[in-house]
Design a protein around this motif. Structure first.
Motif, PDB file in Angstrom:
ATOM      1  N   ASP A   1       0.485  -1.055  -0.372  1.00 31.97           N
ATOM      2  CA  ASP A   1       0.095   0.291   0.243  1.00 31.97           C
ATOM      3  C   ASP A   1       0.983   1.372  -0.212  1.00 31.97           C
ATOM      4  O   ASP A   1      -0.039   2.193  -0.247  1.00 31.97           O
ATOM      5  N   LEU A   2       1.789   1.899   0.876  1.00 24.91           N
ATOM      6  CA  LEU A   2       3.248   2.225   0.498  1.00 24.91           C
ATOM      7  C   LEU A   2       3.838   2.965  -0.647  1.00 24.91           C
ATOM      8  O   LEU A   2       3.698   3.424  -0.943  1.00 24.91           O
ATOM      9  N   CYS A   3       3.940   1.709  -1.020  1.00 24.31           N
ATOM     10  CA  CYS A   3       4.850   1.743  -2.492  1.00 24.31           C
ATOM     11  C   CYS A   3       3.133   2.148  -2.945  1.00 24.31           C
ATOM     12  O   CYS A   3       3.735   2.993  -4.640  1.00 24.31           O
ATOM     13  N   HIS A   4       2.125   1.973  -3.721  1.00 27.89           N
ATOM     14  CA  HIS A   4       1.233   2.145  -4.436  1.00 27.89           C
ATOM     15  C   HIS A   4       1.488   3.628  -4.144  1.00 27.89           C
ATOM     16  O   HIS A   4       1.113   4.272  -5.073  1.00 27.89           O
ATOM     17  N   GLY A   5       1.152   3.886  -2.387  1.00 29.49           N
ATOM     18  CA  GLY A   5       0.415   5.564  -2.503  1.00 29.49           C
ATOM     19  C   GLY A   5       2.238   6.235  -3.196  1.00 29.49           C
ATOM     20  O   GLY A   5       2.070   7.363  -3.601  1.00 29.49           O
ATOM     21  N   LEU A   6       3.043   5.587  -2.293  1.00 26.98           N
ATOM     22  CA  LEU A   6       4.496   6.817  -3.283  1.00 26.98           C
ATOM     23  C   LEU A   6       4.825   6.779  -5.214  1.00 26.98           C
ATOM     24  O   LEU A   6       5.330   8.325  -5.547  1.00 26.98           O
ATOM     25  N   ILE A   7       3.947   6.168  -5.971  1.00 27.88           N
ATOM     26  CA  ILE A   7       3.684   5.746  -7.058  1.00 27.88           C
ATOM     27  C   ILE A   7       2.882   7.040  -7.527  1.00 27.88           C
ATOM     28  O   ILE A   7       3.326   7.582  -8.063  1.00 27.88           O
ATOM     29  N   SER A   8       1.740   6.921  -6.324  1.00 28.23           N
ATOM     30  CA  SER A   8       0.321   8.063  -7.002  1.00 28.23           C
ATOM     31  C   SER A   8       1.575   9.408  -6.916  1.00 28.23           C
ATOM     32  O   SER A   8       1.178  10.511  -7.440  1.00 28.23           O
ATOM     33  N   LEU A   9       1.833   9.590  -6.236  1.00 24.56           N
ATOM     34  CA  LEU A   9       2.782  10.923  -5.443  1.00 24.56           C
ATOM     35  C   LEU A   9       3.723  11.903  -5.861  1.00 24.56           C
ATOM     36  O   LEU A   9       3.917  12.988  -6.533  1.00 24.56           O
ATOM     37  N   CYS A  10       5.086  10.518  -7.054  1.00 28.46           N
ATOM     38  CA  CYS A  10       5.706  10.622  -7.367  1.00 28.46           C
ATOM     39  C   CYS A  10       5.336  10.245  -9.536  1.00 28.46           C
ATOM     40  O   CYS A  10       6.348  11.000 -10.072  1.00 28.46           O
ATOM     41  N   GLU A  11       3.907  10.508  -9.841  1.00 26.50           N
ATOM     42  CA  GLU A  11       3.825  10.124 -11.128  1.00 26.50           C
ATOM     43  C   GLU A  11       4.913  10.674 -11.777  1.00 26.50           C
ATOM     44  O   GLU A  11       5.101  11.042 -13.273  1.00 26.50           O
ATOM     45  N   LYS A  12       4.316  12.007 -11.712  1.00 26.35           N
ATOM     46  CA  LYS A  12       4.537  13.162 -12.060  1.00 26.35           C
ATOM     47  C   LYS A  12       5.748  13.795 -12.185  1.00 26.35           C
ATOM     48  O   LYS A  12       6.539  14.708 -12.985  1.00 26.35           O
ATOM     49  N   ASN A  13       6.569  13.664 -11.157  1.00 26.66           N
ATOM     50  CA  ASN A  13       7.785  13.964 -11.428  1.00 26.66           C
ATOM     51  C   ASN A  13       8.588  12.898 -10.060  1.00 26.66           C
ATOM     52  O   ASN A  13       8.997  13.106  -9.117  1.00 26.66           O
ATOM     53  N   PRO A  14       9.041  12.355 -11.071  1.00 25.32           N
ATOM     54  CA  PRO A  14       9.698  11.329 -10.159  1.00 25.32           C
ATOM     55  C   PRO A  14      11.392  11.576 -10.171  1.00 25.32           C
ATOM     56  O   PRO A  14      12.064  10.573  -9.375  1.00 25.32           O
ATOM     57  N   SER A  15      11.160  12.470 -10.258  1.00 24.43           N
ATOM     58  CA  SER A  15      12.814  12.881  -9.766  1.00 24.43           C
ATOM     59  C   SER A  15      12.927  13.413  -8.179  1.00 24.43           C
ATOM     60  O   SER A  15      14.207  13.133  -7.295  1.00 24.43           O
ATOM     61  N   ILE A  16      11.909  12.999  -7.493  1.00 26.92           N
ATOM     62  CA  ILE A  16      11.528  13.344  -5.687  1.00 26.92           C
ATOM     63  C   ILE A  16      12.768  12.208  -5.343  1.00 26.92           C
ATOM     64  O   ILE A  16      12.525  12.006  -4.728  1.00 26.92           O
ATOM     65  N   LEU A  17      12.052  11.159  -6.157  1.00 27.30           N
ATOM     66  CA  LEU A  17      12.364   9.762  -5.921  1.00 27.30           C
ATOM     67  C   LEU A  17      13.791   9.407  -5.499  1.00 27.30           C
ATOM     68  O   LEU A  17      13.898   8.138  -5.107  1.00 27.30           O
ATOM     69  N   LEU A  18      15.285  10.216  -6.881  1.00 19.55           N
ATOM     70  CA  LEU A  18      16.212   9.764  -6.520  1.00 19.55           C
ATOM     71  C   LEU A  18      17.059   9.795  -4.649  1.00 19.55           C
ATOM     72  O   LEU A  18      17.420   9.478  -4.701  1.00 19.55           O
ATOM     73  N   GLN A  19      16.479  10.829  -4.674  1.00 16.53           N
ATOM     74  CA  GLN A  19      16.954  11.210  -2.802  1.00 16.53           C
ATOM     75  C   GLN A  19      17.072   9.935  -2.281  1.00 16.53           C
ATOM     76  O   GLN A  19      17.764   9.902  -0.659  1.00 16.53           O
ATOM     77  N   HIS A  20      15.303   8.631  -2.406  1.00 18.92           N
ATOM     78  CA  HIS A  20      15.412   7.600  -1.700  1.00 18.92           C
ATOM     79  C   HIS A  20      15.755   6.367  -2.604  1.00 18.92           C
ATOM     80  O   HIS A  20      15.041   5.340  -2.354  1.00 18.92           O
ATOM     81  N   GLU A  21      15.913   6.493  -3.505  1.00 21.06           N
ATOM     82  CA  GLU A  21      16.478   4.810  -4.381  1.00 21.06           C
ATOM     83  C   GLU A  21      17.457   4.151  -3.232  1.00 21.06           C
ATOM     84  O   GLU A  21      16.604   2.454  -3.778  1.00 21.06           O
ATOM     85  N   GLU A  22      18.371   4.373  -2.837  1.00 22.86           N
ATOM     86  CA  GLU A  22      18.860   3.473  -2.161  1.00 22.86           C
ATOM     87  C   GLU A  22      18.259   2.928  -0.798  1.00 22.86           C
ATOM     88  O   GLU A  22      18.622   1.945  -0.728  1.00 22.86           O
ATOM     89  N   THR A  23      17.695   3.778  -0.332  1.00 23.98           N
ATOM     90  CA  THR A  23      16.620   3.249   0.657  1.00 23.98           C
ATOM     91  C   THR A  23      15.501   1.937  -0.372  1.00 23.98           C
ATOM     92  O   THR A  23      15.162   0.344   0.104  1.00 23.98           O
ATOM     93  N   LEU A  24      15.189   1.699  -1.299  1.00 26.42           N
ATOM     94  CA  LEU A  24      14.408   1.457  -2.454  1.00 26.42           C
ATOM     95  C   LEU A  24      15.184   0.012  -2.628  1.00 26.42           C
ATOM     96  O   LEU A  24      14.371  -0.838  -2.755  1.00 26.42           O
ATOM     97  N   GLN A  25      16.186   0.391  -3.301  1.00 23.62           N
ATOM     98  CA  GLN A  25      16.914  -0.621  -3.499  1.00 23.62           C
ATOM     99  C   GLN A  25      17.244  -1.639  -2.504  1.00 23.62           C
ATOM    100  O   GLN A  25      17.043  -3.114  -2.771  1.00 23.62           O
ATOM    101  N   GLU A  26      17.752  -1.299  -1.266  1.00 28.55           N
ATOM    102  CA  GLU A  26      18.119  -2.029  -0.096  1.00 28.55           C
ATOM    103  C   GLU A  26      16.717  -2.981   0.073  1.00 28.55           C
ATOM    104  O   GLU A  26      16.942  -4.045   0.486  1.00 28.55           O
ATOM    105  N   MET A  27      15.585  -2.248   0.007  1.00 30.38           N
ATOM    106  CA  MET A  27      14.485  -3.024   0.250  1.00 30.38           C
ATOM    107  C   MET A  27      13.742  -3.772  -0.776  1.00 30.38           C
ATOM    108  O   MET A  27      13.535  -5.226  -0.476  1.00 30.38           O
ATOM    109  N   PHE A  28      14.495  -3.489  -1.472  1.00 31.10           N
ATOM    110  CA  PHE A  28      14.314  -5.286  -3.065  1.00 31.10           C
ATOM    111  C   PHE A  28      15.069  -5.977  -2.635  1.00 31.10           C
ATOM    112  O   PHE A  28      14.593  -7.403  -2.779  1.00 31.10           O
ATOM    113  N   ASP A  29      16.272  -5.802  -2.175  1.00 31.85           N
ATOM    114  CA  ASP A  29      17.720  -6.835  -1.859  1.00 31.85           C
ATOM    115  C   ASP A  29      16.733  -7.651  -1.019  1.00 31.85           C
ATOM    116  O   ASP A  29      17.379  -9.121  -0.820  1.00 31.85           O
ATOM    117  N   SER A  30      16.239  -6.751   0.095  1.00 30.41           N
ATOM    118  CA  SER A  30      16.130  -7.664   1.409  1.00 30.41           C
ATOM    119  C   SER A  30      14.966  -8.554   1.311  1.00 30.41           C
ATOM    120  O   SER A  30      14.350  -9.821   1.543  1.00 30.41           O
TER     121      SER A  30
END
Length: 984
Positions: free
Chosen positions: A451-480
């Motif tokens: 649910d949180l991922c879906h909310g994150l996508i809806s917020l950043c769909e028009k401006n994906p550059s905001i997600l770059l600050q949290h890319e490492e966190t997302l990659q760590e969660m993907f690997d785990s």
């Protein structure tokens, strides 16, 4: 109606062989029914199973009966349904109560096919025979069957009398069956309503009627709304009962019945709202208040415009400290439903509600706070209050993450929805909310992460550059998550995490590298999971990542069709990846090279896609969509090539003389004029093909249709630029007041519902602005490199727009097909039907609309448009005789079935082809060319004997006398002359 109708359709079913053996009809119906049974024969079933309805074993008879609903769904044609119901009526008359109960279930499940019963009188006579039985259970089953077929026998007085008699019965089973019949007939017959209303009121008010029966009698009033007088009369009776029986059980049933009656009649809705609010504010029990709120919720969903400011204020008034949580939650649900109305709050003073919702946002129960937050966001426009609401939403998000109740997911979705609405009101809040969601992802597990991922996508769909600050966190969660892939919900979470990572890869190259390091293991061990990730990549425009996934997945499947399907996707994504190398500036050589590579890859992919198609999955939309994309790139390549040749091959010296001779000033530009006209025509043809693809995509989701429209408008935009700067240049047209074919305002309205962040809208505005500036700066000048550079820049800007594969390319959430049958049909396939030239043919067209698992999800079928045309292939037809026929019919289907008969005349000798094409008309009046298309060959002949035996007057060629043909045998001379005249 002939049985040839059903012989013309291919049947492959084993459901009805031996189960249905109707009485033997005469003539062609026997042959048609025999062919129907023949094509439906189950060769694997034992022969004894084909006569189960005639068996002496009750179990076999029961199994035969319960197969009929599925049979009706597969073959919903009147001749079959009529015979089946007549046979079932025989079994009902002569069988046991258990078989009668099975037949009752069949009639209830096959309600939409009842109007196809042709012999209604005979069917009712066989059923009604049991009403005179001494067994009350048999009479009760008969009343229930009569109630289930009330739609076709609603005005039969004998049945009405039997129902009246059943209400007076002392047997509980029979009386309950009579109540069921009353409810069914009241919804169909106005005469029955007028006769039964007073009797029902007497039974409810009578002291001898048990309370349980009274509670079952009251809901029958909800169907008595055939006119305003009946509705008002029933409403008055129910309101009197409210005063007579102030008990919770009676109040619950009466309030629900009054609400349904008000919704059906419309005129009683304001009074019903006032009544429900009265019970809500009075000192009644909580159960009655909950029922009142539930009824208000129904009224708010279907008639929100009846709620006034006073109603909303009364609905909001409550003692939050003393009222039950369920009541407070239900109040807020009604207000949330009203807030979805577009005019909610217009011309209303609802400032006091903001303070109330702000107080409720701090409620100790999260479900109350989440609902209040949604209402507060919709009402608040003040900057400071929005800032406070942002802090409140972040606090509630943290509470939802920490909560472990069964309602936590629903509350979390409400908070995420409120956050999205906050960002729509003020985009400055997006970065803060994204940080909060990213932190919450690392603090929770399971479905909440999805649910949180879906909310994150809806917020950043028009401006994906905001997600770059949290890319490492997302990659760590993907690997785990990948390491614990076998846990419950881990695969869904992995797909959900891949979407924000793919959005990050659009802004940085590290995202592509991240997936490339893990693509091999994902494709080899979890192929379906890898396909879902790659499918998301194509829908987000990350074609480079998707191409690598599809290349490896094509070797992991065993089916040849799947191999070609995945290989075609690999070629398509590789073609789109080649377009990423388009130069920033207009360099002809690089542009042509990229376009050529992309077109070649698309052509290879189209070949693989053709090999992947099967009869069950023809992939028509996929092929059409990809062909249009490939032709669009080819058109752009041809346009760029033509612009290049305008520089290398200037106009010849004879060009001015040719322009004067032909009267076309544009020919002074030499071959550029012809090439630009050719490119313009190609783009115009491409735009019409996009429009045709739109019209055949009835089942497509709105996003897919929007993308098709956008691609079509890109064609129109490029056509507009070419036409404005070259083909209709003012210098050559000799007019300073020229208006282009597509005006500026027509393109400014392309994305009215989009914000300025939409890149398509921005590019469109820039192209129009540049074209207008070039046109003004080169006023009175000949066509030069300034014009061609502007066209080239426009083409390059359109090519660099992100291209994504729509959802309908992979998945059809709605499926709608039409099945047509024509009669009379030939005995042998391909053989024409013989008709005399003196007669007219009357083909009957029958059709069934078949739906998937989600009928009417995006749009519904309102009417079916039938276009019937007949053409003759005769070599020499008299001019006085019309051989072609064309007609159009609009039919409203009933229970997904429709039929139409057309009268056609074939006065000329020859072979006629009758063509029937069906299309769908939706609720908005739009026509969708979904098909199918059926043909019926007809061969005409001349009946000489009938022509001479019937009295008529003919003038033979070469004679001035009239020949009168009577019923007696003609003479030899007249026969010879007639044969010569008719060319026999």
């Amino acid at each position: 109606m002939t049985a040839h109708t059903y012989a013309s359709t291919e049947y492959h079913s084993s459901d009805f062989v031996g189960i249905l053996k109707p009485r033997k009809p005469s003539g062609c119906k026997v042959r048609g029914l025999q062919r129907l049974v023949k094509y439906g024969q189950d060769t694997n079933a034992p022969y004894s199973k084909r006569n189960w309805l005639r068996s002496n074993k009750v179990g076999e008879q029961c199994e035969a009966i319960v197969r009929f609903p599925r049979l009706f769904e597969k073959y919903p044609f009147p001749i079959l349904i009529n015979s089946a119901f007549l046979k079932l009526a025989d079994v009902f008359r002569d069988g046991s109560n258990f078989l009668r109960m099975c037949i009752l279930r069949v009639t209830q499940q096959s309600n939409k096919h009842l109007d196809k019963i042709l012999n209604i009188d005979e069917f009712v006579r066989r059923i009604f025979f049991v009403i005179h039985s001494n067994d009350p259970v048999a009479r009760a089953l008969t009343l229930r069957v009569l109630g289930s077929i009330a739609s076709i026998i609603s005005e039969r007085k004998s049945v009405h009398h039997s129902i009246h008699t059943g209400l007076d019965s002392h047997d509980k089973v029979e009386m309950e069956a009579a109540i069921y019949a009353v409810s069914s007939f009241a919804a169909e017959s106005k005469a029955f309503d007028n006769g039964i209303c007073n009797k029902l009121a007497d039974l409810i008010q009578g002291l001898s009627t048990p309370t349980e029966i009274k509670l079952k009698l009251i809901p029958t009033f909800e169907h008595m709304h055939h006119d305003a007088h009946s509705a008002m009369m029933v409403n008055g009776v129910c309101r009197e009962l409210l005063d007579l029986y102030p008990v919770d059980d009676f109040l619950d049933v009466l309030l629900t019945t009054l609400t349904k009656l008000a919704l059906a009649s419309h005129i009683l809705i304001p009074e019903q709202i006032t009544l429900l609010l009265k019970f809500l504010t009075n000192q009644t029990s909580d159960s009655v208040k909950l029922v009142a709120l539930s009824n208000l919720q129904q009224l708010a969903e279907r008639s929100p415009h009846f709620f006034t400011e006073a109603h909303i204020s009364d609905l909001s008034l409550s003692d939050q400290d003393l009222e039950d949580i369920r009541l407070l939650s239900s109040r807020l649900d009604v207000l949330r439903t009203l807030s979805k109305w577009s005019l909610f709050g217009v011309n209303m003073t609802l400032t006091h509600l903001e303070d109330l919702y702000w107080t409720l946002c701090k409620h100790w129960d999260i479900s109350i706070a989440a609902r209040a937050l949604e209402l507060l966001v919709k009402l608040t426009n003040d900057k400071q209050r929005l800032q406070d609401t942002l802090i409140c939403s972040e606090t509630l998000l943290t509470q939802c993450i920490m909560e472990d109740s069964h309602k936590c997911h629903y509350n979390l979705k409400l908070v995420l929805k409120s956050m999205q609405q906050l960002c729509e009101k003020d985009s400055e809040f997006t970065e803060s909310l994204v940080g909060t969601l990213s932190t919450g992802l690392s603090c929770t597990t399971g479905l909440k992460c999805v649910d949180l991922c879906h909310g994150l996508i809806s917020l950043c769909e028009k401006n994906p550059s905001i997600l770059l600050q949290h890319e490492e966190t997302l990659q760590e969660m993907f690997d785990s998550t990948l390491k614990s892939i076998e846990e419950e919900g881990a695969k869904d979470l992995l797909v959900a995490l891949s979407v924000p990572l793919l959005l990050c890869s659009k802004k940085s190259s590290s995202g592509d590298q991240f997936f490339h390091e893990r693509v091999a293991s994902l494709c080899h061990e979890y192929s379906w999971l890898a396909f879902k990730i790659s499918r998301q990549a194509t829908r987000l425009g990350c074609h480079l990542t998707a191409s690598e996934f599809f290349r490896l997945l094509s070797t992991e499947v065993a089916s040849e069709n799947y191999y070609f399907w995945l290989n075609s996707l690999h070629e398509f994504t590789s073609a789109e990846s080649a377009l990423l190398e388009l130069p920033e500036q207009a360099r002809f050589k690089d542009i042509i090279s990229c376009l050529s590579t992309s077109v070649q890859l698309y052509q290879k992919g189209i070949g693989c896609l053709k090999a992947a198609s099967t009869p069950n999955h023809p992939l028509q939309f996929q092929l059409s969509f990809i062909r249009l994309r490939c032709d669009w790139l080819q058109s752009c390549s041809s346009l760029v090539t033509s612009l290049v040749t305008s520089r290398t091959c200037p106009p010849p010296a004879i060009a001015p003389a040719m322009a004067v001779a032909n009267g076309q000033e544009l020919l002074k530009c030499g071959h550029l004029a012809a090439q630009m006209q050719q490119c313009y025509n190609h783009l115009q043809s491409l735009a019409s093909r996009f429009s045709q693809l739109y019209r055949v995509s009835f089942d497509a989701d709105p996003k897919t249709l929007e993308q098709i429209q956008l691609m079509q408008r890109q064609c129109y935009l490029l056509m507009h630029t070419v036409d404005l700067l070259i083909l209709n240049n003012r210098t050559y047209m000799g007019s300073n007041t020229y208006l282009p074919l597509q005006t500026l305002s027509s393109f400014e309205d392309i994305s009215n519902d989009k914000t300025d962040q939409d890149i398509n809208h921005k590019v469109t505005k820039e192209i129009l602005k540049d074209s207008k500036q070039v046109l003004q700066s080169t006023e009175g000048q000949i066509i030069s490199h300034v014009h061609t550079n502007c066209i080239l820049d426009s083409c390059l800007a359109l090519l660099k727009l992100p291209f994504t594969f729509p959802r309908y390319f992979y998945q059809a959430l709605q499926t709608t097909t039409i099945k047509l049958a024509l009669s009379p049909s030939p005995r042998t396939s391909g053989e024409p039907t013989l008709i005399s030239t003196r007669d007219s043919t009357c083909p009957k067209i029958e059709g069934v609309i078949q739906h998937g698992s989600k009928p009417g999800l995006f749009r519904k079928v309102d009417q079916v448009c039938l276009v019937v045309s007949a053409s003759c292939s005769a070599k020499a037809a008299p001019k006085s005789q019309e051989t072609d026929h064309h007609s159009k019919w609009l039919i409203s289907p009933h229970n997904d079935y429709f039929s139409q008969q057309v009268l056609l005349s074939c006065p000329t000798l020859g072979l006629y082809t009758i063509t029937v094409e069906a299309s769908i008309v939706d609720e908005e009046g739009r026509t969708w060319q979904t098909g199918p298309r059926r043909t019926l060959p007809v061969k005409t002949y001349q009946d000489i004997i009938s022509a001479m035996n019937q009295p008529h007057v003919n003038s033979l060629p070469g004679t001035s006398q009239m020949m009168v043909t009577t019923g007696r045998l003609p003479s030899t001379a007249s026969c010879k002359e007639a044969n010569r005249y008719y060319r026999i």
